[in-house]
Design a protein around this motif. Structure first.
Motif, mmCIF file in Angstrom:
data_model
loop_
_atom_site.group_PDB
_atom_site.id
_atom_site.type_symbol
_atom_site.label_atom_id
_atom_site.label_comp_id
_atom_site.label_asym_id
_atom_site.label_seq_id
_atom_site.Cartn_x
_atom_site.Cartn_y
_atom_site.Cartn_z
ATOM 1 N N GLU B 12 0.743 -1.116 -0.048
ATOM 2 C CA GLU B 12 0.012 -0.008 -0.059
ATOM 3 C C GLU B 12 0.899 1.065 0.081
ATOM 4 O O GLU B 12 0.614 2.330 -0.785
ATOM 5 N N GLN B 13 1.845 1.254 0.810
ATOM 6 C CA GLN B 13 2.732 2.414 0.895
ATOM 7 C C GLN B 13 3.643 2.679 -0.569
ATOM 8 O O GLN B 13 3.470 3.678 -0.919
ATOM 9 N N ALA B 14 4.083 1.628 -1.347
ATOM 10 C CA ALA B 14 4.624 1.776 -2.640
ATOM 11 C C ALA B 14 3.743 2.259 -3.602
ATOM 12 O O ALA B 14 3.815 3.273 -4.339
ATOM 13 N N LEU B 15 2.497 1.916 -3.631
ATOM 14 C CA LEU B 15 1.329 2.308 -4.503
ATOM 15 C C LEU B 15 0.894 3.652 -4.140
ATOM 16 O O LEU B 15 0.609 4.384 -4.889
ATOM 17 N N ALA B 16 0.985 4.044 -2.909
ATOM 18 C CA ALA B 16 0.608 5.480 -2.449
ATOM 19 C C ALA B 16 1.529 6.453 -2.975
ATOM 20 O O ALA B 16 1.121 7.658 -3.346
ATOM 21 N N VAL B 17 2.828 6.008 -3.098
ATOM 22 C CA VAL B 17 3.848 7.369 -3.405
ATOM 23 C C VAL B 17 4.140 7.072 -4.981
ATOM 24 O O VAL B 17 4.969 7.763 -5.458
ATOM 25 N N ALA B 18 3.407 6.036 -5.596
ATOM 26 C CA ALA B 18 3.959 5.930 -6.857
ATOM 27 C C ALA B 18 3.183 6.914 -7.793
ATOM 28 O O ALA B 18 2.215 7.396 -7.587
ATOM 29 N N GLY B 19 4.039 7.281 -8.868
ATOM 30 C CA GLY B 19 3.437 8.339 -9.718
ATOM 31 C C GLY B 19 2.616 7.899 -11.113
ATOM 32 O O GLY B 19 2.200 8.972 -11.686
ATOM 33 N N THR B 50 11.283 -10.545 3.890
ATOM 34 C CA THR B 50 10.388 -9.940 3.564
ATOM 35 C C THR B 50 10.882 -9.153 2.237
ATOM 36 O O THR B 50 11.831 -8.325 2.280
ATOM 37 N N SER B 51 10.471 -9.376 0.918
ATOM 38 C CA SER B 51 10.992 -8.673 -0.149
ATOM 39 C C SER B 51 9.768 -8.065 -0.785
ATOM 40 O O SER B 51 8.262 -8.350 -0.767
ATOM 41 N N LEU B 52 10.095 -6.897 -1.225
ATOM 42 C CA LEU B 52 9.091 -6.014 -1.865
ATOM 43 C C LEU B 52 9.658 -5.809 -3.462
ATOM 44 O O LEU B 52 10.759 -5.510 -3.624
ATOM 45 N N THR B 53 8.834 -5.944 -4.324
ATOM 46 C CA THR B 53 9.034 -5.769 -5.736
ATOM 47 C C THR B 53 8.004 -4.746 -6.346
ATOM 48 O O THR B 53 6.870 -4.811 -6.042
ATOM 49 N N VAL B 54 8.769 -3.741 -6.976
ATOM 50 C CA VAL B 54 7.996 -2.449 -7.658
ATOM 51 C C VAL B 54 8.122 -2.499 -9.104
ATOM 52 O O VAL B 54 9.364 -2.637 -9.562
ATOM 53 N N VAL B 55 7.034 -2.638 -9.751
ATOM 54 C CA VAL B 55 7.105 -2.601 -11.128
ATOM 55 C C VAL B 55 6.460 -1.283 -11.483
ATOM 56 O O VAL B 55 5.148 -1.299 -11.720
ATOM 57 N N ALA B 86 12.361 2.431 -9.396
ATOM 58 C CA ALA B 86 11.681 1.774 -10.465
ATOM 59 C C ALA B 86 11.199 2.700 -11.629
ATOM 60 O O ALA B 86 11.220 2.283 -12.758
ATOM 61 N N GLU B 87 10.856 3.728 -10.914
ATOM 62 C CA GLU B 87 10.342 4.798 -12.072
ATOM 63 C C GLU B 87 11.468 5.273 -12.994
ATOM 64 O O GLU B 87 11.287 5.581 -14.143
#
Lengths: 496, 463
Positions: B12-19, B50-55, B86-87
């Motif tokens: 949720e945190q990753a999606l909240a800051v994604a542009g 715990t791994s987090l992947t951002v696409v 990622a961006e």
């Protein structure tokens, strides 16, 4: 040394875990903090098929408690977590107590304190993605524009590894190394089927300068690849039988890896890998007497070769990097060791072959750079070929397989050139060479000179359960083998 | 941040800051293992991560660029940097030919924030006790046990800027048990896949090994050649998995794998066997349940599924009634070729309608070989999918319906696709742990198969 790694609370984590392990009565404890950055780019023709950057960072504690191993790992770098991991490692040791009839002993090692960084000019992670992709696409474009090339497959893998090690004895080491593997394959698709031809440039412990001519001439290799592919497509199928082989280092490194490197791991010889990777025909009772190969065969293990993939300052048990003999004048004289293996053999010291591929995995005995030495005044590759009346010159690695005691192997390659009366006479296809390890190495009549020597290697050597991968290099000269069994792969399989 | 929803909150945190259009998925993994050799423990461990992947995706000249960044995340403060990396990667990337609209919301979003399922060394406590007992018994009989037991629980949390929220739990367990005579001349192996180890009986497995070591007391040397051979479910699985892993639709349609046929055609629609063989995958197959959505960026065949993250995984018949039916395909290639997307499934089942047990197949054999395992399987010729490898830990000679001794090991050269057409008998399908690929592929159900002319190319001296 990457300051973002050294800025981590390395000493505090070590002190917390080691103190707790000591309080719990551990006779040995070590702490590793390990960070690995991996960058991967994969192209299908000119299209970027995948692009990923992966980073791992973790902390592990390994103990010997009541004579039993215990291990625990996590990713939270706090002193509380370090203490918890020490406790979990001890808990793991307690569960394992019924399975441990013999107490774990470790060979002694002096205390080391220091830093070590591998040799490179440009850290590949400091290269802009546009520059990196641009160089790869430049080389891919040259292949795709060449006649006879229908498609390409290409990629780049880059790793930066940072590690910190501390143990109860007082060793504290901090290290960094980089490595990379560029790969390019030209593909021909026609009514006759499809065929490939790949670059034979090895993975290396070098920086971005590797792509611009330092250590390999990619421009020249790419320029030659389409004609090699075209010749391969039109090549006749080999007649199965026995041939003399001149094997180029771009192929021979893998045969060394499988038939010498793994066969001289002491943990395999002692049975520790029996249920998985397997054992070794080179059993300890034959040390000093086994005629592994011909008298021109001299093989060393090392963790010190410049640009070597297994090169390091200290191993993952805090043992200093060394070089040692494995085969001398064709006779087995040494094994790869870790501290437990050395103690089991009654040896005073490990030769520094412990490695874990992450903080989450336990260190085990892994392969150093295992290399076949050239003859000081040995022949060139052309001179070796000139000694063959009917044979095959083998270049580049492709397929490999060997049995669980390292006897029976079968390898293919990128390109096979027929040798007739001492000269190359065009390519052959459908070739695989198959042999038993000691027969093969005893058939080695000559090794080339230093000018033929090349450091090959792999990033993905697998071993252990849970499975771990390790990078490793193998140096070797060109070499001449007599009377090796050649299979025609087109005739293998299928209906009888 | 509570531990209960830690990974979900990272997503949720990753999606909240994604542009821009973004997918984020986090894996909470806990694992425990024991390893032993020569009737003693060698290594063990208990690990969590715990791994987090951002696409991230971005509009670039000519299309959509994509950047994928993964990291083990211990501190939520790392998330913003991960998203920005990622961006940046997406913005600098050339347009992706695999680009597709991100998967729209589906499934049970309510369960997204539920706590992860863990494991610990305690799950192996009974295994450890039984092994301790077996070590003593085996030692008394002049035998030694080697092996490995592992339990991994991965809870995946996947979300995207389309509102998609998915949670999957994948428990994976395996136990391998290898017995050798003290002199190393006789060797046998058994294995088991399990979701929780409650169905693993170490004592019974050790007894089976004792029987097989007994079979090997008579040693028979045979030359290389083609033999009638019974491949039990495990070796059958290892060969079928390789065929499955290489079943890329794009490679086939571009003429670059063994599924290619002349003129840009493929083997789809081709008869592979006269027997009614069905090779299929199903995320709901009882006992082999697996994550029912795409939670990987690269398929086993090399196909990119980056844009398909979160796509529902459906049952697929790769082959039915002996006719090849389907290949692995992402959405972009599916759209281009006007076919349905067929992401790979993390299980594989071969069924030929047979009911015979392995014992019954042995009993009906006049003379042939019975294998235990195949090992070190590698591709020799991708055009035919010619594979090489070795037999391991028990090749038995069957004569007049009885096992009469153990034979030397062999190196084989065979193509699993060509082999399908030469199978003369298929036994009953059962859950099995394969040997070669069980680190990567744990969920298979296979039958034993009979091949009248299996190509044992050369002899291996290994025992």
């Amino acid at each position: 040394m990457d300051e973002t790694f050294t800025a981590l609370p390395l000493q505090a984590l070590a002190d917390a875990a080691l103190s707790r392990a000591s309080e719990l009565g551990c006779s040995h404890a070590d702490v590793r903090v390990r960070r690995e950055r991996q960058l991967s780019r994969s192209f299908r023709d000119r299209d970027l098929e995948s692009s990923s950057d992966v980073a791992s960072l973790g902390l592990s504690v390994r103990v010997v408690h009541d004579g039993v191993w215990g291990f625990a790992a996590g990713i939270t770098l706090t002193t509380d977590e370090a203490v918890r991991l020490a406790e979990r490692a001890v808990a793991t040791a307690k569960v394992s107590r019924p399975l441990t009839p013999h107490r774990v002993e470790l060979a002694d090692e002096p205390v080391h304190v220091g830093e070590w960084v591998s040799v490179y000019d440009i850290n590949p992670f400091e290269v802009a993605d546009a520059e990196r992709n641009g160089r790869l696409l430049e080389l891919i474009g040259r292949l795709l524009d060449a006649p006879g090339v229908s498609h390409t497959s290409a990629g780049l893998e880059v790793t930066q590894e940072n590690s910190f090690f501390a143990n109860l004895a007082g060793t504290r080491t901090t290290q960094q190394r980089v490595r990379q593997l560029p790969r390019f394959t030209a593909i021909s698709v026609s009514e006759a089927g499809f065929a490939t031809m790949s670059t034979v440039a090895p993975p290396v412990g070098r920086g971005w300068e590797y792509l611009s001519g330092d250590g390999w001439d990619f421009d020249a290799e790419i320029a030659g690849l389409p004609s090699l592919l075209a010749e391969h497509v039109a090549a006749p199928s080999v007649d199965a039988g026995h041939y003399d082989l001149v094997i180029d280092p771009t192929n021979l490194w893998l045969t060394i890896h499988e038939s010498i490197g793994h066969a001289t791991e002491l943990d395999r010889a002692l049975g520790y890998e029996t249920a998985y990777a397997g054992t070794s025909f080179a059993t300890v009772d034959q040390l000093g007497t086994l005629q592994y190969g011909s008298p021109v065969m001299n093989v060393t293990g090392d963790r010190v070769a410049e640009h070597g993939l297994a090169t390091i300052g200290w191993d993952d048990e805090g043992v200093a990097a060394q070089q040692f003999d494995i085969i001398a004048d064709g006779v087995l004289v040494g094994y790869q060791l870790d501290r437990q293996m050395a103690a089991l053999r009654g040896l005073p010291r490990s030769n520094g072959c412990a490695f874990a591929d992450s903080a989450g995995h336990i260190p085990m005995q892994r392969m150093p750079n295992v290399s076949l030495q050239p003859a000081a005044d040995g022949p060139s590759t052309e001179e070796l070929i000139s000694r063959v009346e009917r044979g095959i010159y083998v270049v580049g690695d492709k397929s490999w397989s060997i049995d669980m005691q390292r006897y029976n192997f079968q390898f293919t390659g990128q390109r096979f050139f027929r040798i007739e009366n001492g000269r190359l006479a065009g390519q052959l296809k459908d070739v695989a060479y198959q042999a038993t390890t000691t027969d093969f190495w005893r058939s080695m009549e000559a090794v080339g000179g230093p000018d033929t020597y090349l450091l090959g290697g792999a990033l993905n050597c697998g071993k252990g359960q849970p499975g771990q991968v390790a990078p490793v290099s193998h140096g070797c000269p060109s070499a001449l083998f007599r009377g090796v069994n050649i299979l025609n792969t087109a005739a293998e399989g299928g209906q009888a | 941040m509570s531990n209960r929803s830690r990974a979900a909150e990272l997503v949720e945190q990753a999606l909240a800051v994604a542009g821009g259009p973004t997918i984020a998925y986090a894996d909470e993994t806990a694992q425990a293992n024991l390893r032993w050799a020569g009737n003693a423990l060698t290594t063990n461990g208990e690990m969590t991560s715990t791994s987090l992947t951002v696409v991230a995706t971005a509009a670039v000249p000519g299309g959509t660029g994509v950047g994928t960044v993964s990291q083990e995340v211990a501190d939520p403060a790392q998330v913003t940097d991960l998203v920005r990396a990622a961006e940046a990667l997406a913005r600098s990337a050339p347009p992706s030919t695999d680009a597709a609209e991100l998967v729209e919301s589906w499934g049970d979003a309510e369960s997204f924030a539920e706590e992860p399922v863990g494991t610990s060394i305690d799950v192996l406590a009974q295994v450890a006790r039984d092994l301790g007992t077996s070590f003593g018994e085996m030692a008394a009989r002049g035998q030694r046990l080697y092996g490995f037991a592992e339990h991994i629980c991965t809870t995946s949390y996947l979300g995207s800027s389309t509102g998609l929220r998915l949670r999957g739990v994948q428990p994976t367990g395996r136990l391998e048990l290898n017995a050798k005579s003290d002199d190393g001349s006789r060797s046998a192996w058994v294995g088991a896949a399990s979701r929780d180890f409650t169905d693993v009986d170490v004592i019974a497995m050790a007894a089976e090994l004792d029987t097989r070591l007994g079979w090997a007391e008579r040693r028979i040397e045979l030359p290389p050649g083609r033999y009638e051979t019974i491949l039990p479910p495990g070796p059958t699985a290892d060969l079928m998995i390789y065929a499955y892993w290489t079943a890329s639709a794009r490679d086939a349609e571009e003429g670059q794998n063994a599924y290619a046929a002349p003129g840009g055609a493929t083997l789809i629609g081709s008869r592979m066997s006269e027997l009614p063989l069905r090779l299929h995958s199903d995320p709901t197959y009882p006992g082999l349940e697996c994550t029912p959505f795409v939670d990987f960026v690269g398929g086993p065949d090399g196909t990119s599924f980056t844009f398909d993250l979160g796509l529902p995984i459906q049952p697929v018949d790769w082959m039915s009634d002996g006719i090849w039916q389907e290949l692995i395909r992402n959405r972009a290639w599916a759209a281009k070729t006007e076919r349905a997307a067929t992401p790979p499934v993390d299980n594989l089942i071969l069924d030929g309608g047979g009911s015979a047990t392995l014992e019954e197949m042995i009993a009906s054999t006049e003379r042939g070989l019975l294998l235990t395992c195949l090992w070190y399987i590698r591709e020799v010729d991708p055009e035919r999918l010619l594979l090489t490898g070795l037999t391991r830990d028990g090749v038995y000679l069957v004569e007049d319906g009885q096992v009469t001794g153990a034979v030397n090991n062999f190196r084989f050269n065979e193509s699993p696709l060509e082999l399908l057409g030469r199978i003369t008998e298929v036994g009953r399908t059962e859950k099995v742990l394969c040997r070669e690929w069980n680190d990567y592929f744990n969920r298979t159900a296979m039958p034993a198969i009979r091949v009248p002319d299996f190509n044992m190319s050369t002899v291996s001296q290994a025992s």
